[in-house]
Design a protein around this motif. Structure first.
Motif, mmCIF file in Angstrom:
data_model
loop_
_atom_site.group_PDB
_atom_site.id
_atom_site.type_symbol
_atom_site.label_atom_id
_atom_site.label_comp_id
_atom_site.label_asym_id
_atom_site.label_seq_id
_atom_site.Cartn_x
_atom_site.Cartn_y
_atom_site.Cartn_z
ATOM 1 N N UNK A 177 4.515 4.096 9.093
ATOM 2 C CA UNK A 177 4.013 3.383 10.159
ATOM 3 C C UNK A 177 2.695 3.739 10.439
ATOM 4 N N UNK A 178 2.079 3.008 11.102
ATOM 5 C CA UNK A 178 0.430 3.198 11.503
ATOM 6 C C UNK A 178 0.077 4.354 12.314
ATOM 7 N N UNK A 179 0.948 4.312 13.342
ATOM 8 C CA UNK A 179 0.933 5.382 14.379
ATOM 9 C C UNK A 179 2.297 6.112 14.523
ATOM 10 N N UNK A 180 1.953 7.514 14.825
ATOM 11 C CA UNK A 180 3.285 8.186 15.198
ATOM 12 C C UNK A 180 3.832 7.733 16.377
ATOM 13 N N UNK A 181 5.310 7.636 16.187
ATOM 14 C CA UNK A 181 6.278 7.175 17.220
ATOM 15 C C UNK A 181 6.394 5.639 17.442
ATOM 16 N N UNK A 182 5.576 4.912 16.897
ATOM 17 C CA UNK A 182 5.520 3.363 17.117
ATOM 18 C C UNK A 182 6.279 2.934 15.884
ATOM 19 N N UNK A 183 7.843 2.972 15.870
ATOM 20 C CA UNK A 183 8.618 2.727 14.630
ATOM 21 C C UNK A 183 9.259 1.422 14.832
ATOM 22 N N UNK A 184 9.752 0.964 13.766
ATOM 23 C CA UNK A 184 10.618 -0.187 13.645
ATOM 24 C C UNK A 184 11.991 -0.095 13.344
ATOM 25 N N UNK A 185 12.084 1.345 12.928
ATOM 26 C CA UNK A 185 13.771 1.964 12.806
ATOM 27 C C UNK A 185 13.649 3.177 13.037
ATOM 28 N N UNK A 186 14.602 3.977 13.392
ATOM 29 C CA UNK A 186 14.412 5.498 13.703
ATOM 30 C C UNK A 186 14.363 6.287 12.470
ATOM 31 N N UNK A 187 13.210 7.278 12.520
ATOM 32 C CA UNK A 187 13.111 8.187 11.594
ATOM 33 C C UNK A 187 11.950 7.796 10.599
ATOM 34 N N UNK A 188 11.166 6.823 10.766
ATOM 35 C CA UNK A 188 10.081 6.496 9.958
ATOM 36 C C UNK A 188 8.955 7.288 10.073
ATOM 37 N N UNK A 189 8.513 7.914 8.941
ATOM 38 C CA UNK A 189 7.229 8.645 8.938
ATOM 39 C C UNK A 189 5.740 8.044 9.049
ATOM 40 N N UNK A 190 4.769 8.338 9.400
ATOM 41 C CA UNK A 190 3.695 7.636 9.317
ATOM 42 C C UNK A 190 2.967 7.815 7.940
ATOM 43 N N UNK A 191 2.263 6.495 7.862
ATOM 44 C CA UNK A 191 1.499 6.286 6.428
ATOM 45 C C UNK A 191 0.519 7.498 6.251
#
Length: 542
Positions: A234-248
């Motif tokens: 993800x580009x930013x922490x907490x703004x995810x399209x599915x649960x548990x995605x880390x940031x870039x």
């Protein structure tokens, strides 16, 4: 699927992953783009490019308004990265609730206008792929996906699902399941790994295999090791399209995603909770600095026995162990260092390469006691003179878990008189009897001041993020202590340490213990000398 079946499957495939392979990383990083407008999406795509993504997943279902031909042309033409278009319906976990024909028409149009990939759900894949038969551009790929938001099925059931998806004519298979336990991830690793085996032609196409939720995080981090086609960052922490995605930023800056491959050794911190730990930052940055082919990951574990039963291959080479598993971990080890056995807890576990046995150690007491001694001496360097400044001191340990046992043992070894304070008095008495000390309840600490110049060591999680306003002892009781140590290091300055400093005591942060105990663990993990100055430089930034 029962645990024993997972054990057999995961052990087989995890061991095979160390054989052969080029060690190169072919897994891609895809950034989900969820802007509410085309302009916002273009800004996010620019950030994804700057952040190191390989491609972007444009989530059309997030747009507040959508003019297919106009908006798709703009997004495809102006994207500096390859584009994957997803128009996820509500029934598959997305936002779209409109007409199905219009939704699929938009995905066909994206293909015609030059998209690199589109993602279509298994439920409609046969119909969709039939409609574009003979019209697909040469380098265009269709991902057919299936999402399970309830659990992770057995290996057999996942294999059947993958075969069903492959039979639609998919260019790439995507399965996303949900982890109820970290051991669920091993089943998806088996599927993605076998998709890469040249002699196993069971699966003919690349596979994206991801496991959602915090317990599934390692599916995203270890994607290059076990053959996944891509992971999401993800580009930013907490703004995810599915649960548990880390940031870039974390994938590339902490977990060294580009350096991972089939031969990368896996290390990690076993705990619950574990998300606060700075261990992944410390070890991964050190691994990269010295060129060691390893990755260190957070392992949110509920049942440590089940974890070791499933992740039993040589690939999973070593572990740190924190709250609440330090005592249970000792029971799971095949051999235990005498000091760790005397303490009754381990915080470091090594899988011996020669026979795969788990060997347990305790480095907590070295790190903590050395930090406290250095604090009393007024130095961060060890004094070589004989005798400890702890000798004869009254040393009060708060907490009767694994870290509490370690500090009580270490203080006793240095000649201190030890008092154990714990919520459950019986637990405190167990340790007190073991080392020849005194036991009191935490409630008694408020009025416990038999002498001045005592040492206080908090080994509980009281005051740790997010509950930073808590403290194990009232400020008015701190005036009897000459030094206060707090094993909590997130935040570095806890309420306990702040109030102790205001009361005139020397304070020692848990960060000192953390760094001290990490030296020995690092050396056991890598068989290399610990880069001590580098450790301090890394932790000074975080």
């Amino acid at each position: 699927m029962k645990s024993s079946g997972v054990l057999l499957a995961s052990t087989d495939h995890l061991q095979m992953s160390c054989r052969g392979g080029t060690g190169r990383n072919y897994s891609l990083i895809c950034a989900p783009i969820m802007g509410k407008s085309v302009d916002q999406m273009l800004i996010e795509i620019g950030k994804a490019k700057a952040g190191g993504a390989d491609l972007v997943e444009v989530r059309l279902d997030y747009l507040n308004s959508f003019n297919p031909r106009q908006d798709l042309k703009i997004l495809i033409k102006r994207s500096p990265l390859p584009t994957l278009f997803t128009y996820r319906p509500k029934w598959e976990g997305g936002q779209y609730e409109g007409d199905e024909t219009q939704r699929l028409d938009a995905l066909r149009l994206a293909m015609e206008l030059g998209a690199d990939y589109i993602d279509v759900e298994l439920q409609v894949a046969h119909e969709f792929l039939s409609s574009i038969s003979g019209r697909k551009p040469e380098n265009f790929k269709v991902i057919v996906s299936s999402h399970n938001y309830q659990n992770t099925p057995s290996v057999e059931d996942i294999s059947i699902l993958v075969a069903r998806i492959q039979a639609t004519g998919a260019d790439i298979v995507k399965i996303a399941t949900t982890a109820l336990d970290i051991t669920d991830v091993a089943r998806v690793f088996q599927i993605t790994f076998h998709s890469q085996m040249t002699h196993e032609m069971k699966f003919q196409v690349p596979i994206i295999g991801l496991v959602m939720s915090e317990r599934g995080l390692i599916s995203r981090l270890l994607c290059p090791k076990f053959g996944g086609y891509l992971t999401f960052g993800t580009i930013e922490a907490g703004i995810v399209s599915a649960p548990g995605q880390p940031t870039l930023k974390d994938l590339l800056g902490i977990y060294n995603f580009r350096q991972l491959g089939p031969d990368t050794k896996v290390f990690g911190i076993i705990g619950n909770p574990v998300g606060h730990s700075k261990s992944p930052i410390l070890y991964n940055k050190a691994f990269k600095a010295v060129g060691f082919n390893g990755i260190y990951v957070p392992l949110l574990i509920d049942d440590i026995g089940k974890f070791f039963d499933v992740y039993s291959s040589a690939d999973f080479a070593g572990f740190s162990c924190t709250i609440p598993h330090k005592e249970d971990a000792l029971k799971r080890c095949d051999e235990v260092d005498p000091v760790a056995k005397a303490i009754g807890a381990v915080n470091c576990i090594i899988r011996r390469p020669s026979d795969g046995k788990l060997i347990g150690y305790n480095t907590d007491y070295i790190g903590a006691i050395t930090a406290i001694e250095d604090g009393l001496r007024g130095s961060h360097t060890t004094n070589n003179s004989s005798g400890s400044p702890l000798a004869g001191k009254l040393f009060v340990v708060v907490g009767a878990g694994g870290a509490g046992k370690a500090l009580a043992y270490g203080a006793k070894e240095k000649g201190a008189r030890v008092v154990i304070a714990n919520r459950t008095l019986d637990r405190a008495k167990e340790i007190a009897e073991l080392i020849g000390g005194q036991a009191i309840s935490i409630a008694e600490l408020e009025n416990f001041h038999p002498e001045n110049g005592m040492i206080l060591a908090n080994t509980t999680s009281i005051g740790m993020q997010p509950k930073v306003d808590l403290t194990p002892i009232p400020k008015r009781a701190l005036s009897s202590y000459s030094l206060v140590f707090d094993a909590v290091y997130t935040p570095k300055m806890t309420r306990l340490l702040r109030e102790a400093e205001e009361s005139g005591a020397i304070i020692v942060s848990g960060l000192e213990m953390f760094i001290g105990q990490a030296y020995e663990q690092y050396e056991r993990f890598t068989n290399l000398p610990a880069p001590k100055e580098l450790f301090r430089e890394i932790m000074a930034k975080y």
